[in-house]
Design an enzyme around this catalytic site. Sequence first.
Site, PDB file in Angstrom:
ATOM      1  N   ARG A  51      -4.688  -9.771   4.340  1.00  0.00           N
ATOM      2  CA  ARG A  51      -5.050  -9.707   2.920  1.00  0.00           C
ATOM      3  C   ARG A  51      -3.789  -9.341   2.134  1.00  0.00           C
ATOM      4  NH1 ARG A  51      -6.816  -5.837  -0.789  1.00  0.00           N
ATOM      5  NH2 ARG A  51      -8.386  -6.605  -2.280  1.00  0.00           N
ATOM      6  N   LYS A  70       0.815  -1.213   0.000  1.00  0.00           N
ATOM      7  CA  LYS A  70       0.000   0.000   0.000  1.00  0.00           C
ATOM      8  C   LYS A  70       0.853   1.268   0.000  1.00  0.00           C
ATOM      9  CE  LYS A  70      -4.556  -1.395   1.404  1.00  0.00           C
ATOM     10  NZ  LYS A  70      -5.677  -1.210   2.334  1.00  0.00           N
TER      11      LYS A  70
END
Length: 286
Positions: A255, A221
Site C-alpha cells: 500500500r 510512516k
Amino acid sequence: MLRLGTREFEPHEPVIMAIVNRTPDSFYDQGATFRDEPALARVEQAVAEGAAIIDIGGVKAGPGEEVSAEEEARRTVGFVAEVRRRFPDVVISVDTWRASVGAAVCEAGADLLNDAWGGVDPGLAEVAARYGVGLVCTHAGGAEPRTRPHRVTYDDVMADILRVTVGLAERAVALGVPRESVLIDPGHDFGKNTRHSLEATRRLGEMVGTGWPVLVSLSNKDFVGETLDKPVKERVVGTLATTAVSAWLGAQVYRVHEVAETRQVLDMVASIAGHRPPAVARRGLA
C-alpha cells in the site's frame, strides 16, 4: 493464488495498492485528492504506473476532526461507483473499520475491505462474507480507531501479530469470506512504537510462513521517519528500502503513495529472486 475482484495474482507476483485519500486532512498530501477530479486523476495515474489495486479512504488514520459514518460514506461511496465505471478491471479497496460503510461501498462496487483497525467492528468481516469480497486482517494492538500508541508493550510483538491476524483471517473464512481473498497485515505504526514496527519488518517471513498473503502499509510512516529522523516529505528513500526488505521476505501487496518508484523496487527484487526475467538482457551478448 490471491483473487481480488476479477483479478488473480500468482504467489510470487508483487501487487501495488495505490492510496487515494478522500479526506481534507490526510497526513501525507493534506487533502490533495479530497475533491473528485484530482482524485480521479490520481487513480488514472496510479493505474498507468502499475497499480492493480486502488485503496480509497474516507477517514484520516490519525487523530483529528470527528468523521461520522454518514460523512465517511458520503466521501467514498459515490467515488467508488465512479472508479468502478471508469476502471472496470481495477481492484477497488476501501479503507474502513465500519460495517455500515463497508456494506455501502460493496453495493457501489468495492472488491476489498481494508480493515486497518484490527476487527474493532466484527460486523465488517460479516459484510465481506455477505458480498463475497476480500478482507485485509490487520494487527492494531487492540487500539481504538484514530488513536496513537502510548507506552504500548508486547512480550513478543510478532507472536501477537500472528495470533491476531491469523485469528481474524480464520474467522473471516469461517464466516464465508473466500479464503483466496483474505490478506494479513502486520499494521506498521498501528498500536506499535518504532522498534515494534522495525521488528515486525525484520520478522516478516514468519507472517509469510503462515500461508496467508501478506500486505504491508509502509509508505512514509512514522517508524520510517523516526528511524531516519526525517519529516513526512523526506521518507521516500526509507520507505523504498523497507519495501525492498519486505519484498525479499515475501510480502505480496504494498500500500503506497509512490507507485512508479515502488514498481521499480519490486521488479528489481523479483528479478534478483529469480521470479521475473530482466526487461532487457543485452550486456555481454553483442
